[in-house]
Design a protein around this motif. Structure first.
Motif, PDB file in Angstrom:
ATOM      1  N   GLU A  51       0.840  -1.202   0.000  1.00 31.92           N
ATOM      2  CA  GLU A  51       0.000   0.000   0.000  1.00 31.92           C
ATOM      3  C   GLU A  51       0.875   1.252   0.000  1.00 31.92           C
ATOM      4  O   GLU A  51       0.535   2.258  -0.621  1.00 31.92           O
ATOM      5  N   ILE A  52       2.011   1.182   0.691  1.00 35.44           N
ATOM      6  CA  ILE A  52       2.918   2.325   0.763  1.00 35.44           C
ATOM      7  C   ILE A  52       3.639   2.523  -0.572  1.00 35.44           C
ATOM      8  O   ILE A  52       3.716   3.639  -1.090  1.00 35.44           O
ATOM      9  N   ILE A  53       4.180   1.443  -1.115  1.00 36.21           N
ATOM     10  CA  ILE A  53       4.846   1.501  -2.425  1.00 36.21           C
ATOM     11  C   ILE A  53       4.252   0.399  -3.296  1.00 36.21           C
ATOM     12  O   ILE A  53       4.676  -0.759  -3.224  1.00 36.21           O
ATOM     13  N   PRO A  54       3.256   0.720  -4.101  1.00 35.63           N
ATOM     14  CA  PRO A  54       2.587  -0.289  -4.933  1.00 35.63           C
ATOM     15  C   PRO A  54       3.557  -0.982  -5.896  1.00 35.63           C
ATOM     16  O   PRO A  54       4.614  -0.442  -6.243  1.00 35.63           O
ATOM     17  N   GLU A  55       3.180  -2.190  -6.311  1.00 36.62           N
ATOM     18  CA  GLU A  55       4.033  -2.975  -7.205  1.00 36.62           C
ATOM     19  C   GLU A  55       4.316  -2.238  -8.510  1.00 36.62           C
ATOM     20  O   GLU A  55       5.364  -2.451  -9.136  1.00 36.62           O
ATOM     21  N   SER A  56       3.400  -1.368  -8.943  1.00 42.88           N
ATOM     22  CA  SER A  56       3.600  -0.630 -10.195  1.00 42.88           C
ATOM     23  C   SER A  56       4.728   0.387 -10.097  1.00 42.88           C
ATOM     24  O   SER A  56       5.188   0.912 -11.117  1.00 42.88           O
ATOM     25  N   GLY A 107      -0.913   1.752  24.629  1.00 44.06           N
ATOM     26  CA  GLY A 107       0.357   1.059  24.451  1.00 44.06           C
ATOM     27  C   GLY A 107       0.983   1.338  23.094  1.00 44.06           C
ATOM     28  O   GLY A 107       0.660   2.325  22.422  1.00 44.06           O
ATOM     29  N   ASP A 108       1.877   0.448  22.698  1.00 46.32           N
ATOM     30  CA  ASP A 108       2.625   0.623  21.466  1.00 46.32           C
ATOM     31  C   ASP A 108       1.725   0.637  20.230  1.00 46.32           C
ATOM     32  O   ASP A 108       0.775  -0.149  20.123  1.00 46.32           O
ATOM     33  N   ILE A 109       2.061   1.528  19.304  1.00 45.58           N
ATOM     34  CA  ILE A 109       1.430   1.554  17.982  1.00 45.58           C
ATOM     35  C   ILE A 109       2.550   1.284  16.985  1.00 45.58           C
ATOM     36  O   ILE A 109       3.515   2.056  16.901  1.00 45.58           O
ATOM     37  N   ARG A 110       2.444   0.180  16.265  1.00 48.47           N
ATOM     38  CA  ARG A 110       3.503  -0.200  15.324  1.00 48.47           C
ATOM     39  C   ARG A 110       3.179   0.325  13.931  1.00 48.47           C
ATOM     40  O   ARG A 110       2.058   0.168  13.451  1.00 48.47           O
ATOM     41  N   LEU A 111       4.197   0.914  13.316  1.00 48.56           N
ATOM     42  CA  LEU A 111       4.015   1.584  12.034  1.00 48.56           C
ATOM     43  C   LEU A 111       5.031   1.117  11.008  1.00 48.56           C
ATOM     44  O   LEU A 111       6.095   0.584  11.345  1.00 48.56           O
ATOM     45  N   LEU A 112       4.703   1.357   9.734  1.00 48.69           N
ATOM     46  CA  LEU A 112       5.661   1.292   8.649  1.00 48.69           C
ATOM     47  C   LEU A 112       5.634   2.658   7.981  1.00 48.69           C
ATOM     48  O   LEU A 112       4.568   3.190   7.670  1.00 48.69           O
ATOM     49  N   VAL A 113       6.827   3.230   7.783  1.00 48.72           N
ATOM     50  CA  VAL A 113       6.926   4.568   7.195  1.00 48.72           C
ATOM     51  C   VAL A 113       7.772   4.485   5.929  1.00 48.72           C
ATOM     52  O   VAL A 113       8.949   4.110   5.977  1.00 48.72           O
ATOM     53  N   GLY A 114       7.166   4.822   4.797  1.00 47.82           N
ATOM     54  CA  GLY A 114       7.881   4.826   3.529  1.00 47.82           C
ATOM     55  C   GLY A 114       8.453   6.204   3.251  1.00 47.82           C
ATOM     56  O   GLY A 114       7.769   7.214   3.408  1.00 47.82           O
ATOM     57  N   ILE A 115       9.738   6.246   2.850  1.00 48.61           N
ATOM     58  CA  ILE A 115      10.426   7.515   2.597  1.00 48.61           C
ATOM     59  C   ILE A 115      11.176   7.420   1.273  1.00 48.61           C
ATOM     60  O   ILE A 115      11.846   6.415   1.003  1.00 48.61           O
ATOM     61  N   GLU A 118      14.705  11.548  -1.259  1.00 49.00           N
ATOM     62  CA  GLU A 118      14.799  12.962  -0.900  1.00 49.00           C
ATOM     63  C   GLU A 118      14.296  13.239   0.514  1.00 49.00           C
ATOM     64  O   GLU A 118      14.317  14.393   0.967  1.00 49.00           O
ATOM     65  N   GLY A 119      13.820  12.220   1.202  1.00 48.44           N
ATOM     66  CA  GLY A 119      13.331  12.422   2.564  1.00 48.44           C
ATOM     67  C   GLY A 119      11.872  12.789   2.632  1.00 48.44           C
ATOM     68  O   GLY A 119      11.405  13.336   3.639  1.00 48.44           O
ATOM     69  N   GLN A 120      11.122  12.472   1.597  1.00 50.94           N
ATOM     70  CA  GLN A 120       9.690  12.765   1.577  1.00 50.94           C
ATOM     71  C   GLN A 120       8.901  11.505   1.879  1.00 50.94           C
ATOM     72  O   GLN A 120       9.260  10.408   1.440  1.00 50.94           O
ATOM     73  N   VAL A 121       7.820  11.653   2.636  1.00 51.64           N
ATOM     74  CA  VAL A 121       7.011  10.491   3.037  1.00 51.64           C
ATOM     75  C   VAL A 121       6.233   9.943   1.838  1.00 51.64           C
ATOM     76  O   VAL A 121       5.492  10.668   1.174  1.00 51.64           O
ATOM     77  N   LEU A 122       6.421   8.661   1.585  1.00 51.02           N
ATOM     78  CA  LEU A 122       5.666   7.985   0.527  1.00 51.02           C
ATOM     79  C   LEU A 122       4.342   7.441   1.062  1.00 51.02           C
ATOM     80  O   LEU A 122       3.381   7.272   0.310  1.00 51.02           O
ATOM     81  N   GLY A 152       3.581  12.737   1.179  1.00 49.28           N
ATOM     82  CA  GLY A 152       4.223  13.921   0.611  1.00 49.28           C
ATOM     83  C   GLY A 152       4.849  14.856   1.628  1.00 49.28           C
ATOM     84  O   GLY A 152       5.486  15.842   1.249  1.00 49.28           O
ATOM     85  N   ARG A 153       4.706  14.558   2.914  1.00 52.85           N
ATOM     86  CA  ARG A 153       5.285  15.422   3.953  1.00 52.85           C
ATOM     87  C   ARG A 153       6.783  15.168   4.083  1.00 52.85           C
ATOM     88  O   ARG A 153       7.318  14.155   3.632  1.00 52.85           O
ATOM     89  N   SER A 154       7.468  16.100   4.715  1.00 56.61           N
ATOM     90  CA  SER A 154       8.899  15.969   4.976  1.00 56.61           C
ATOM     91  C   SER A 154       9.220  16.762   6.243  1.00 56.61           C
ATOM     92  O   SER A 154       8.333  17.404   6.820  1.00 56.61           O
ATOM     93  N   LEU A 155      10.489  16.756   6.662  1.00 58.54           N
ATOM     94  CA  LEU A 155      10.853  17.493   7.877  1.00 58.54           C
ATOM     95  C   LEU A 155      10.617  18.987   7.717  1.00 58.54           C
ATOM     96  O   LEU A 155      10.400  19.695   8.692  1.00 58.54           O
ATOM     97  N   GLY A 156      10.662  19.500   6.480  1.00 56.45           N
ATOM     98  CA  GLY A 156      10.432  20.928   6.266  1.00 56.45           C
ATOM     99  C   GLY A 156       9.002  21.262   5.892  1.00 56.45           C
ATOM    100  O   GLY A 156       8.652  22.424   5.729  1.00 56.45           O
ATOM    101  N   ASP A 157       8.166  20.246   5.752  1.00 55.38           N
ATOM    102  CA  ASP A 157       6.762  20.456   5.364  1.00 55.38           C
ATOM    103  C   ASP A 157       5.888  19.488   6.151  1.00 55.38           C
ATOM    104  O   ASP A 157       5.749  18.329   5.772  1.00 55.38           O
TER     105      ASP A 157
END
Length: 233
Positions: A51-56, A107-115, A118-122, A152-157
């Motif tokens: 879902e974060i980075i589709p096969e396409s 409690g804990d919330i487990r995540l996957l973060v795609g980047i 360039e450091g932008q959130v996928l 599309g977010r990043s540390l500066g946005d």
């Protein structure tokens, strides 16, 4: 042997046999349950990755293309970090990092973060949590689109001091009756981006990519923590 003694012996043998059978059944059930839970977790993780980075958007085997990155308290994961690499014809197009928000309401919330490089959130996806149904569980995509607000977010946005929920002066929505949960996720995503920025040179080296000569210094406000509040999730 008297009849009473024989009866006691038979009862003892029966109880012993019952205990053995019951114990074996419980142990077998635990093994089978643990296996099913592991399989379900693996399926949920695989689904989130695509879902974060589709096969396409990549040509490699995302599930098998992993690298070990330096450990960090920022991700709240013990030991070296196993990250998934998405490549298109050999070129890295994204990295998916595991992260934990340890300060969820339940409690804990487990995540996957795609980047992206360039450091932008996928994309961000929650793989497991125990947040309150009908309140904190809106971090799931099947309950709301809130988690997509990181795309599309990043540390500066947004600016560093705006990486928070709106109630605390940030740009991200909180949930009605639930502020702790989304705030914890926002904080975890920001920390993951900081980790990526701080380890960019090492990550490029691990991926066998040329050094990034542009440089991305971190200012104190980028890595500053956010103030917690005691209220319902």
């Amino acid at each position: 042997m008297t009849a009473i003694a024989k009866s006691v012996r038979r009862s003892a043998l029966g109880l012993g046999l019952f205990a053995i059978v019951t114990g074996g059944t419980i142990a077998l059930t635990q093994v089978l349950t643990a296996e099913r839970i592991a399989q379900q977790a693996a399926r949920a993780e695989a689904k989130a990755l695509f879902e974060i980075i589709p096969e396409s958007q990549h040509t490699n085997d995302l599930l098998r293309d992993t690298v070990l990155l330096p450990p960090s308290d920022r991700l709240a994961t013990p030991g070296p970090v196993t990250a998934w690499v998405a490549r298109e014809n050999g070129r890295t197009v994204g990295l998916i990092l595991p992260a934990v928000a340890p300060d969820g309401y339940s409690g804990d919330i487990r995540l996957l973060v795609g980047i992206d490089p360039e450091g932008q959130v996928l994309g961000v996806r929650v793989t497991s949590h125990r947040e309150t149904p009908g309140l904190g569980d809106r971090i799931e995509t099947k309950k709301s689109d809130w988690i997509r607000s990181f795309d599309g977010r990043s540390l500066g946005d947004p600016r560093p001091n705006r990486w928070n929920v709106k109630k605390n002066g940030g740009v991200f929505d909180q949930f009605t009756g639930a502020t702790i949960t989304p705030r914890a996720v926002v904080k975890a995503v920001q920390k993951t981006l900081v980790y990526f920025r701080q380890n960019r040179s090492e990550i490029r080296k691990i991926l066998n990519e040329p050094p990034d000569t542009r440089g991305n210094p971190l200012t104190p406000d980028v890595i500053a923590g956010q103030q917690p509040e005691a209220e319902h999730s």
